[in-house]
Each structure stands twice: as C-alpha cells, then as structure tokens.
Design an enzyme around this catalytic site. Structure first.
Site, PDB file in Angstrom:
ATOM      1  N   CYS A   1       0.835  -1.213   0.000  1.00  0.00           N
ATOM      2  CA  CYS A   1       0.000   0.000   0.000  1.00  0.00           C
ATOM      3  C   CYS A   1       0.868   1.260   0.000  1.00  0.00           C
ATOM      4  O   CYS A   1       0.547   2.246  -0.680  1.00  0.00           O
ATOM      5  CB  CYS A   1      -0.914   0.022   1.224  1.00  0.00           C
ATOM      6  SG  CYS A   1      -2.069  -1.352   1.268  1.00  0.00           S
TER       7      CYS A   1
HETATM    8  C1  BEZ Z   1       0.534  -4.706   1.820  1.00  0.00           C
HETATM    9  O1  BEZ Z   1       0.133  -3.591   1.542  1.00  0.00           O
HETATM   10  O2  BEZ Z   1       1.723  -4.975   1.785  1.00  0.00           O
HETATM   11  C2  BEZ Z   1      -0.422  -5.790   2.181  1.00  0.00           C
HETATM   12  C3  BEZ Z   1      -1.589  -5.499   2.858  1.00  0.00           C
HETATM   13  C4  BEZ Z   1      -2.462  -6.512   3.194  1.00  0.00           C
HETATM   14  C5  BEZ Z   1      -2.162  -7.826   2.861  1.00  0.00           C
HETATM   15  C6  BEZ Z   1      -1.004  -8.111   2.152  1.00  0.00           C
HETATM   16  C7  BEZ Z   1      -0.118  -7.093   1.801  1.00  0.00           C
END
Ligand code: BEZ
Length: 221
Positions: free
Chosen positions: A48
């Site tokens: 994110c």
């Molecule tokens: C991420 O943004 O890295 C992420 C968020 C939720 C689940 C898996 C990855």
C-alpha cells in the site's frame, strides 16, 4: 452480507466520511470531474505504501486529464495522518488526494471492496479495487487485485486515456493501446465524423472473412 455488486454504468454511490483532509462528501468532490477511486487494505503496510506513493507522483498527470484521485483504507484518520509521512518519504512526493477513513468498512461494503467472507475475520480488509468514475458519476470501468499484488498506476492512467478517447470520439481502443496510437472506428461512426476526426482516413484490415469490421485510424487532436 455485502450490498449488490456494482456494475459498469451504475451511478457511483454517494457517501460522507472523514479523510485526513477533513470531512468529505463524495458527490461534492466528484461534481463535474472524473474520479479514480482506489482501495487499500491497511495503513502502514508495504504494498500500500508503494502504491499510494506512485499515485501521488502521478497526480499531476491525472489532473491534466480532469481526474481527481480518491483513496480509501481500512483505518482511521489519525492512522492515515501518521502513515502519510512514510508514503511521502518513500516516494519523494506529497500525498495531496483525500484518503477516506473506513475503520468500520462502511464504504468498503458500499463499493463491494471486501473479499468473500473470511472465516475468523470479523473485520476483513479491502482488496485492491479501482473504480473509474466519469464526470456524470457513472462507473465506467473497474479493476480488482488481491492484497498481495500491487497495481500498475501507469495502466490506470492508460485506462483513463482509453475511456476519455473512446467517449470523445465514439471509438474503441485495441489491445495494448496507448494515447496517440491508432484507434478502432466502429462501422456505426458516420462518414461525416470520420472526415472530421480522421483527416488521413481509415484503413480497413483485410481479414479472411472479407468482413470490413476492423477499421483503424489516427485521430486528430
Ligand atoms: C501490503 O500492503 O503490503 C499488504 C496489505 C495486506 C495484505 C497483504 C499485503
């Protein structure tokens, strides 16, 4: 249960929420503009962070096309405010678009951004949805990725270009099209419009069927 799935051509549902920039009403923000609305599972997560940073870097390109950006993440405003400096530092950029605080998943449910029910997860987190919303607040395209796969924001910009070009000229865009490439001109486009928008004419692709349905041209302007 989630609400009925949104479809292309549905009116994007209105909502009010808090963002890191203050109170927010979707219909006021979207008034007369295109909006790209994208969801993120959680604050302070790695994929994110990279995505929000890329979105911030590309914000001027979206703005040139009359597109406002809008993010949502399943945490509260204080969390968003704490996270944004990480995003800015990672991308050497500045997040200036609103990020909706959706700790209770109200907006995520409204836009069907949650995955199929996960056993043992009373508060599931959003997948990576993108809604392309036009200046009449109609949903024009949607893409959905799982949390572990970061999106390509150049592709999101490319879809905006394709939607706006196809709308403006009444045309379609072929595989791997990019802005400025030739477009497909359906047979329904009048000769007058062809003359006006395609001064160098059209090419009809010679196909075994001999049907003249695949015609292409370079558009003016
Ligand atoms: C991420 O943004 O890295 C992420 C968020 C939720 C689940 C898996 C990855």
């Amino acid at each position: 249960m989630t609400s009925a799935a949104l479809r292309i051509e549905d009116v994007a549902p209105d909502f009010e929420a808090e963002t890191q920039l203050g109170h927010f009403k979707f219909s006021e923000y979207a008034q007369g503009s295109w909006v790209v609305f994208f969801s993120h599972p959680r604050d302070f997560t790695p994929v994110c962070t990279t995505e929000l940073a890329r979105a911030a870097q590309l914000q001027p390109e979206f703005a040139k096309r009359g597109v406002k950006m809008l993010a949502v993440s399943c945490d509260d405003v204080e969390s968003h405010r704490g996270w944004i400096p990480d995003v800015d530092a990672y991308g050497h950029t500045k997040v200036q678009y609103p990020i909706v605080a959706d700790a209770d998943r109200r907006v995520a449910r409204m836009y069907n951004m949650l995955p199929a029910e996960q056993s043992g997860a009373p508060m599931p987190v959003t997948v990576r949805s993108v809604f392309f919303i036009d200046d009449q607040r109609r949903i024009r395209a949607m893409i959905t990725y799982p949390p572990a796969v970061g999106r390509n924001f150049d592709e999101i910009l490319r879809v905006v270009d394709a939607l706006q070009t196809s709308t403006r000229l009444g045309v379609a865009t072929p595989v791997d099209w990019r802005r400025g490439d030739e477009v497909i001109v359906p047979l329904a486009v009048s000769d007058e419009k062809v003359k006006q928008n395609f001064p160098s004419g059209l090419q009809v692709v010679d196909l075994p069927s001999q049907k003249p349905y695949l015609r292409t041209g370079k558009y003016a302007g």
